[in-house]
Motif scaffolding. Structure first.
Motif, short mmCIF file in Angstrom:
data_model
loop_
_atom_site.label_atom_id
_atom_site.label_comp_id
_atom_site.label_asym_id
_atom_site.label_seq_id
_atom_site.Cartn_x
_atom_site.Cartn_y
_atom_site.Cartn_z
N ILE A 1 0.84 -1.21 0.00
CA ILE A 1 0.00 0.00 0.00
C ILE A 1 0.88 1.25 0.00
O ILE A 1 1.74 1.43 0.85
N SER A 2 0.61 2.10 -0.97
CA SER A 2 1.23 3.43 -1.05
C SER A 2 0.21 4.43 -0.53
O SER A 2 -0.94 4.42 -0.96
N MET A 3 0.63 5.29 0.39
CA MET A 3 -0.33 6.20 1.02
C MET A 3 0.35 7.49 1.49
O MET A 3 1.57 7.52 1.67
N PRO A 4 -0.42 8.56 1.67
CA PRO A 4 0.17 9.81 2.15
C PRO A 4 0.47 9.75 3.64
O PRO A 4 -0.05 8.90 4.36
N GLY A 5 1.34 10.65 4.08
CA GLY A 5 1.62 10.75 5.51
C GLY A 5 3.00 10.28 5.90
O GLY A 5 3.80 9.86 5.07
N ARG A 6 3.26 10.37 7.20
CA ARG A 6 4.54 9.89 7.75
C ARG A 6 4.34 8.43 8.13
O ARG A 6 3.72 8.11 9.14
N ILE A 7 4.88 7.56 7.29
CA ILE A 7 4.62 6.13 7.39
C ILE A 7 5.89 5.38 7.79
O ILE A 7 6.92 5.53 7.13
N ASN B 1 21.68 9.52 -7.47
CA ASN B 1 21.04 10.55 -6.64
C ASN B 1 19.94 11.23 -7.46
O ASN B 1 20.21 11.74 -8.56
N GLY B 2 18.73 11.24 -6.91
CA GLY B 2 17.62 11.85 -7.64
C GLY B 2 16.48 12.25 -6.73
O GLY B 2 16.47 11.94 -5.53
N LEU B 3 15.52 12.94 -7.31
CA LEU B 3 14.37 13.44 -6.56
C LEU B 3 13.10 13.21 -7.36
O LEU B 3 13.07 13.43 -8.57
N VAL B 4 12.04 12.76 -6.68
CA VAL B 4 10.73 12.58 -7.30
C VAL B 4 9.72 13.46 -6.58
O VAL B 4 9.67 13.47 -5.34
N LEU B 5 8.93 14.22 -7.34
CA LEU B 5 7.83 15.00 -6.78
C LEU B 5 6.52 14.40 -7.28
O LEU B 5 6.37 14.14 -8.47
N VAL B 6 5.58 14.19 -6.38
CA VAL B 6 4.28 13.62 -6.71
C VAL B 6 3.23 14.71 -6.56
O VAL B 6 2.99 15.21 -5.46
N LEU B 7 2.59 15.10 -7.66
CA LEU B 7 1.59 16.16 -7.64
C LEU B 7 0.21 15.54 -7.71
O LEU B 7 -0.21 15.04 -8.76
N ALA C 1 3.79 2.10 2.89
CA ALA C 1 4.89 3.05 2.72
C ALA C 1 4.34 4.38 2.23
O ALA C 1 3.24 4.44 1.66
N ASN C 2 5.08 5.43 2.44
CA ASN C 2 4.70 6.76 1.97
C ASN C 2 4.67 6.78 0.44
O ASN C 2 5.52 6.19 -0.22
N ASP C 3 3.68 7.48 -0.13
CA ASP C 3 3.51 7.47 -1.58
C ASP C 3 4.67 8.10 -2.34
O ASP C 3 5.05 7.62 -3.42
N GLY C 4 5.26 9.16 -1.78
CA GLY C 4 6.40 9.78 -2.45
C GLY C 4 7.60 8.85 -2.50
O GLY C 4 8.31 8.76 -3.51
N LYS C 5 7.82 8.12 -1.41
CA LYS C 5 8.93 7.16 -1.36
C LYS C 5 8.66 5.97 -2.28
O LYS C 5 9.58 5.42 -2.89
N CYS C 6 7.39 5.56 -2.37
CA CYS C 6 7.03 4.48 -3.31
C CYS C 6 7.31 4.92 -4.75
O CYS C 6 7.81 4.12 -5.55
N GLY D 1 6.93 13.70 -1.99
CA GLY D 1 8.29 13.72 -2.49
C GLY D 1 9.08 12.51 -2.02
O GLY D 1 8.79 11.93 -0.98
N GLY D 2 10.07 12.12 -2.82
CA GLY D 2 10.94 11.01 -2.47
C GLY D 2 12.35 11.31 -2.95
O GLY D 2 12.54 11.88 -4.03
N ILE D 3 13.33 10.95 -2.15
CA ILE D 3 14.74 11.21 -2.46
C ILE D 3 15.49 9.89 -2.64
O ILE D 3 15.36 8.99 -1.81
N ILE D 4 16.25 9.81 -3.71
CA ILE D 4 17.16 8.69 -3.90
C ILE D 4 18.57 9.19 -3.65
O ILE D 4 19.04 10.13 -4.30
N LEU D 5 19.24 8.58 -2.67
CA LEU D 5 20.58 8.98 -2.30
C LEU D 5 21.48 7.76 -2.31
O LEU D 5 21.17 6.75 -1.66
N ASN D 6 22.54 7.83 -3.09
CA ASN D 6 23.47 6.70 -3.25
C ASN D 6 22.73 5.43 -3.70
O ASN D 6 23.03 4.33 -3.25
N GLY D 7 21.76 5.62 -4.58
CA GLY D 7 21.06 4.49 -5.16
C GLY D 7 19.97 3.90 -4.30
O GLY D 7 19.36 2.89 -4.69
N LYS D 8 19.67 4.50 -3.15
CA LYS D 8 18.64 3.97 -2.25
C LYS D 8 17.65 5.07 -1.87
O LYS D 8 18.02 6.24 -1.81
N VAL D 9 16.41 4.67 -1.60
CA VAL D 9 15.40 5.64 -1.15
C VAL D 9 15.74 6.08 0.27
O VAL D 9 15.93 5.25 1.17
N LEU D 10 15.82 7.39 0.45
CA LEU D 10 16.15 7.94 1.77
C LEU D 10 14.88 8.03 2.61
O LEU D 10 13.92 8.73 2.26
#
Length: 218
Positions: free
Chosen positions: A61-67, A125-131, A104-109, A137-146
């Motif tokens: 399950i992908s969902m909003p919030g602090r998960i 290293n990358g960044l995803v924004l979910v509108l 898990a949080n939807d941005g991280k998913c 939002g989700g951050i990829i740092l050193n090849g892994k989701v932060l």
């Protein structure tokens, strides 16, 4: 090949898919998101999952919030926060579906998906924004989701961009409470005193953050 039920809970719709181990979609659909209470939300999930019963061995399950994915706890729920607050949501859905559930949080998913088979595949290293109804939002740092120390890394929706406006909105809400409730004079003075203390504290915090940011930019 094993199949899984994938669910994305948004502020407007819940979208779901039956997919295989390579994330290939087999079937799916969407239903309006109930923003009323937990029982209604669980009933909707159980409802569309019933038609797929026996076809999946797990649910993600992908969902909003602090998960907190490790514990299955939804500390907050974005648009669902009226009732999604410190809830053992993974366990609650497991009880309805009878299979292991991961949340898990939807941005991280979104970041994990893009890093696996999408636009960020192979990116260190990358960044995803979910509108959507909100902003994720989700951050990829050193090849892994932060994930972050408090499972909130990359979150955008609740960042304060205008401290003065936030203080003004707080004042308006408190003033509305005074007008809408039959309050004693003592309660009014207590409320205004608490508001003054809050605004004073917010001002101190804002100055401290500005000072800290200034030091980091030097």
């Amino acid at each position: 090949m094993k199949q899984y039920l994938l669910i994305d809970i948004g502020g407007t719709f819940i979208k779901y898919s039956l997919a295989d181990e390579q994330a290939r979609k087999i079937s799916g659909g969407k239903v309006p998101t109930p923003l009323t209470n937990m029982d209604d939300l669980l009933a909707v999930i159980e409802g569309f999952a019933a038609s797929l019963q026996g076809q999946f061995v797990g649910c993600a399950i992908s969902m909003p919030g602090r998960i907190d994915t490790r514990t299955g706890i939804a500390h907050t729920g974005g648009m669902l926060s009226a009732f999604m607050w410190e809830q053992p949501f993974a366990a609650q859905v497991e009880a309805r579906l009878g299979v292991p559930v991961t949340i898990a949080n939807d941005g991280k998913c979104a970041a994990a998906a893009e890093g696996w088979t999408g636009a960020l595949a192979g990116v260190e290293n990358g960044l995803v924004l979910v509108l959507g109804t909100g902003i994720g939002g989700g951050i990829i740092l050193n090849g892994k989701v932060l994930m972050g120390a408090h499972a909130a890394a990359g979150e955008v929706s609740c960042l304060v961009s205008n401290m003065a406006a936030k203080k003004l909105n707080c004042y308006k809400r408190k003033l509305q409470q005074v007008r809408s409730k039959n309050m004693t004079l003592f309660n009014v003075f207590s409320l205004l005193g608490g508001l003054a203390l809050f605004l004073f504290g917010m001002d101190i915090m804002g100055k401290a953050l500005e000072k800290q940011a200034g030091g980091q930019l030097q």
